[in-house]
Every structure is written in C-alpha cells, then in structure tokens.
Write a protein that holds these residues in place. Structure first.
Motif, PDB file in Angstrom:
ATOM      1  N   ILE A 123       0.816  -1.200  -0.125  1.00 40.92           N
ATOM      2  CA  ILE A 123       0.001  -0.040   0.093  1.00 40.92           C
ATOM      3  C   ILE A 123       0.812   1.205  -0.061  1.00 40.92           C
ATOM      4  CG2 ILE A 123      -1.934   1.353   1.279  1.00 40.92           C
ATOM      5  CD1 ILE A 123      -2.560  -1.471   2.583  1.00 40.92           C
ATOM      6  N   GLN A 126       2.852   3.647  -3.435  1.00 42.02           N
ATOM      7  CA  GLN A 126       2.375   4.885  -4.083  1.00 42.02           C
ATOM      8  C   GLN A 126       2.854   6.036  -3.701  1.00 42.02           C
ATOM      9  OE1 GLN A 126      -2.095   5.588  -3.170  1.00 42.02           O
ATOM     10  NE2 GLN A 126      -1.821   3.740  -2.249  1.00 42.02           N
ATOM     11  N   TYR A 127       3.244   6.223  -2.545  1.00 44.04           N
ATOM     12  CA  TYR A 127       3.612   7.484  -1.947  1.00 44.04           C
ATOM     13  C   TYR A 127       5.364   7.811  -2.132  1.00 44.04           C
ATOM     14  CZ  TYR A 127      -0.984   6.918   0.202  1.00 44.04           C
ATOM     15  OH  TYR A 127      -2.069   6.922   0.215  1.00 44.04           O
ATOM     16  N   THR A 270       5.589   7.092   5.759  1.00 44.30           N
ATOM     17  CA  THR A 270       4.894   8.372   4.805  1.00 44.30           C
ATOM     18  C   THR A 270       4.778   9.583   5.310  1.00 44.30           C
ATOM     19  OG1 THR A 270       2.560   7.484   5.612  1.00 44.30           O
ATOM     20  CG2 THR A 270       3.455   6.476   3.757  1.00 44.30           C
ATOM     21  N   ILE A 285      -1.676   8.420   7.095  1.00 40.40           N
ATOM     22  CA  ILE A 285      -2.140   7.296   6.564  1.00 40.40           C
ATOM     23  C   ILE A 285      -2.990   6.538   7.377  1.00 40.40           C
ATOM     24  CG2 ILE A 285      -0.118   6.199   6.616  1.00 40.40           C
ATOM     25  CD1 ILE A 285      -0.349   5.029   3.901  1.00 40.40           C
ATOM     26  N   TRP A 309      -4.916   4.102   4.468  1.00 40.67           N
ATOM     27  CA  TRP A 309      -5.606   4.791   3.480  1.00 40.67           C
ATOM     28  C   TRP A 309      -4.891   4.771   2.051  1.00 40.67           C
ATOM     29  CZ3 TRP A 309     -10.074   6.989   2.356  1.00 40.67           C
ATOM     30  CH2 TRP A 309     -10.272   7.854   1.495  1.00 40.67           C
ATOM     31  N   SER A 310      -5.382   4.491   1.065  1.00 42.33           N
ATOM     32  CA  SER A 310      -4.848   4.425  -0.384  1.00 42.33           C
ATOM     33  C   SER A 310      -5.409   5.544  -1.085  1.00 42.33           C
ATOM     34  CB  SER A 310      -5.218   2.967  -0.959  1.00 42.33           C
ATOM     35  OG  SER A 310      -4.774   3.157  -2.130  1.00 42.33           O
ATOM     36  N   ASN A 311      -4.675   6.443  -1.596  1.00 40.48           N
ATOM     37  CA  ASN A 311      -5.134   7.516  -2.519  1.00 40.48           C
ATOM     38  C   ASN A 311      -5.617   6.794  -3.774  1.00 40.48           C
ATOM     39  OD1 ASN A 311      -4.709   9.657  -0.873  1.00 40.48           O
ATOM     40  ND2 ASN A 311      -2.832  10.648  -1.996  1.00 40.48           N
ATOM     41  N   SER A 312      -4.811   5.928  -4.319  1.00 40.59           N
ATOM     42  CA  SER A 312      -4.836   5.107  -5.602  1.00 40.59           C
ATOM     43  C   SER A 312      -6.456   4.497  -5.579  1.00 40.59           C
ATOM     44  CB  SER A 312      -4.041   4.246  -6.132  1.00 40.59           C
ATOM     45  OG  SER A 312      -3.886   3.346  -5.016  1.00 40.59           O
ATOM     46  N   CYS A 316     -10.064   2.952   2.577  1.00 37.41           N
ATOM     47  CA  CYS A 316      -8.921   2.407   3.574  1.00 37.41           C
ATOM     48  C   CYS A 316      -9.058   0.786   3.064  1.00 37.41           C
ATOM     49  CB  CYS A 316      -9.786   2.260   4.919  1.00 37.41           C
ATOM     50  SG  CYS A 316      -9.744   4.009   5.884  1.00 37.41           S
ATOM     51  N   GLY A 320      -2.299  -3.727  -0.880  1.00 41.74           N
ATOM     52  CA  GLY A 320      -2.023  -3.092  -2.017  1.00 41.74           C
ATOM     53  C   GLY A 320      -2.460  -3.455  -3.658  1.00 41.74           C
TER      54      GLY A 320
END
Length: 320
Positions: A123, A126-127, A270, A285, A309-312, A316, A320
C-alpha cells in the motif's frame, strides 16, 4: 500517531502548524557524540498520537472516505522513508519480564513484512518524496517508497543495563532513540533518512503518561548530532488487556500491539519527519483507518495489521 481507544480504536488528533514544524533547517553532523536531543520541537506533544480508549464502530475494507493525502513539502528528505529500516529498542531492565511475549512477537512481525507474502506493505509504494507540495498522485515522479525485498528489521536491542524511567517523558524517549542510533552505528544523517527507532517500553511502565494520556502510541522526530531521527513511543499495549487498541474482540492479547505498531510504522514511512509528509483532512495514512483491522498471514505468522488509506483506491484498504 495512534490515539486509540483501549476498548477499540479511536483517535484524537492534535495537528500542529506546518509553519512551526518547518521553521528553520538542519544540517546533520557526523559527530559520534550525541548532542542533547530535542524531542518537543513542535513546542507541544508529538504530532502522531494514536487514540486512546473509546468505543469505535468497525469499517469494512473498501469503505470510501474523502481523505485524499497530499505532500506537505517539496523536499527530498523527511517526507517519506524510501527504503524503510526498523530498529526495535526494548528499553530498560524491566524487560526481564515480558508476560505477553511482546518482544518475540514484534520481531517476528517485522521479519515477515517483506516480499510477496506481504501484500499489506505494498500500500505504501504509491507514496513518494521530491514532488511538488500538494501532490496527491506521484505517478512515476519522485522517489517512491520501495517495498522491501528482505525484512525491514535492521536490528533489535535490549537496553537493559539500567531500569527505564517508570513514567518516561517525551524528551527521555527521544534521548533513548538517540542512544539507539549510536548503538546501531547510525551516526550521520544518511542512514537515518530511512531508519525508524521503535522505543518499546516494558510492562508496568507509563511512557508519556500511558495509558492515561489518551493514546496507544505516537511517532515523531528528534534532532541530534546524528541528524534528525524518526522514532516511536510504543508502550506495553497488552497492559490495557485483550481488545485494547484494536477492533478485534476475540481475546487475543497481542492484536492491539500489532495493530498499533503497524499504524505507527506506516505513518513513519509516509510522514517521516512530521508533518511535512503525507497528510489529509483527517491526519496521516493510518489515522483515517483506525476502525479497520485485518489478520494477515506473513511468512512468520499471522498478525493484526491496521488498514491504511490508499489514494489510488480512494479508501481504506488492507492490501495494495
């Protein structure tokens, strides 16, 4: 930070102005002698305080919440830890007693947080750092967090020559993190751009007022002659009893510890030097997803890993 309820999870966030956090600059020295650490650089409590005892409703994986995370600084240091390394510090002679088996459990959990079996840690990939302030989607830009191909556990130390303070202050916890950096040989800024020092207190101790201060754990950074050091205050969570700091109610004593520490681990990765990393309207996150736990089987066992938390995915998630 995790300000969670001990009967389940909950967070009381205390966000500090970025202007205060980002004021000034630091040039890490290579001296082998630590300067006195500065823990309360915010002028208040550390920013990430995982919530203390309050009932919480559990959310299901995939429940969408409007909490897009964005970068607080365009810098290339202190935003994320691109290649995470974890140093566990079992503080004090009180570790002659470990009734819940916290020390072996934490080591086993981190020994398994890598590779194909660890779909939770992906997960974080992505950051990134090195992108414009306010970025919410790195794409292929910047320096991304890299999913470990081997265990992120870089060392474990029982600092048991003397007793830890019964009720350590934030400054004393920061000083122990600085002592750990010296113990592990991380005496310049370079290795400390990926290192996080998890100061784990023994049963019966009350670091920063735990469990009466309304948090399960918190992370922060301190300034030393070894550079800025990311560290976590991790109390002996099983002292709160089964069900403390987790949404699970199955009576497993170590679940709250694992959930709490994975929350802090992910937030340190993150938002390495709070609070210039990834934050949203409801915090870091892990903050938005405290109501989501999942038992995840790694190569070293099954552990309670908190949702992130996943922006993509715009929600929640627990993988990933």
């Amino acid at each position: 930070m995790r300000v969670r309820p001990f009967s389940s999870k909950s967070r009381a966030l205390g966000l500090i102005s970025l202007a205060v956090l980002c004021a000034g600059s630091f040039a890490g020295a290579g001296s082998a002698t630590a300067a006195a650490p500065v823990a309360a650089h915010h002028g208040a409590k550390p920013i990430d305080r995982q919530a203390g005892p309050a009932a919480r409703a559990q959310v299901t994986s995939g429940q969408a919440v409007s909490n897009t995370l964005s970068v607080g600084s365009a810098g290339t240091q202190g935003v994320v830890a691109p290649k995470p390394k974890v140093y566990l510090v079992f503080w004090g002679s009180q570790w002659s007693k470990d009734p819940a088996g916290v020390a072996p459990d934490l080591q086993n959990m981190f020994k398994g947080l890598y590779g194909s079996k660890d779909t939770w840690g992906t997960i974080l990939d992505q950051y990134c750092e090195g992108v414009a302030k306010g970025t919410s989607n790195c794409g292929s830009s910047g320096t991304h967090v890299t999913h470990p191909s081997s265990t992120p556990l870089a060392g474990a130390w029982f600092d048991n020559a003397a007793a830890a303070p019964a009720s350590a202050t934030a400054a004393q916890i920061a000083a122990e993190a600085t002592k750990a950096a010296a113990h592990f040989g991380n005496t310049t800024q370079a290795p400390n751009l990926n290192a996080q020092y998890v100061v784990v207190s023994a049963t019966g101790t009350h670091p920063d007022g735990f469990p009466s201060s309304g948090f399960c754990a918190w992370h922060d950074f301190t300034t030393s002659s070894y550079g800025k050091l990311a560290y976590t205050n991790l109390p002996y969570v099983p002292d709160t009893g089964a069900g403390g700091c987790t949404t699970f109610t199955d009576g497993r004593l170590l679940s709250g510890l694992e959930s709490t520490e994975t929350h802090e681990y992910a937030e340190t990765v993150t938002d390495f030097w709070p609070s210039i990393g990834w934050n949203g309207s409801n915090g870091e996150i892990g903050d938005e997803c405290e109501n989501l736990d999942a038992y995840v089987t790694l190569s070293t066992g099954t552990f309670d890993l908190q949702g992130l938390w996943s922006n993509s995915a715009n929600k929640c998630v627990t993988k990933g």
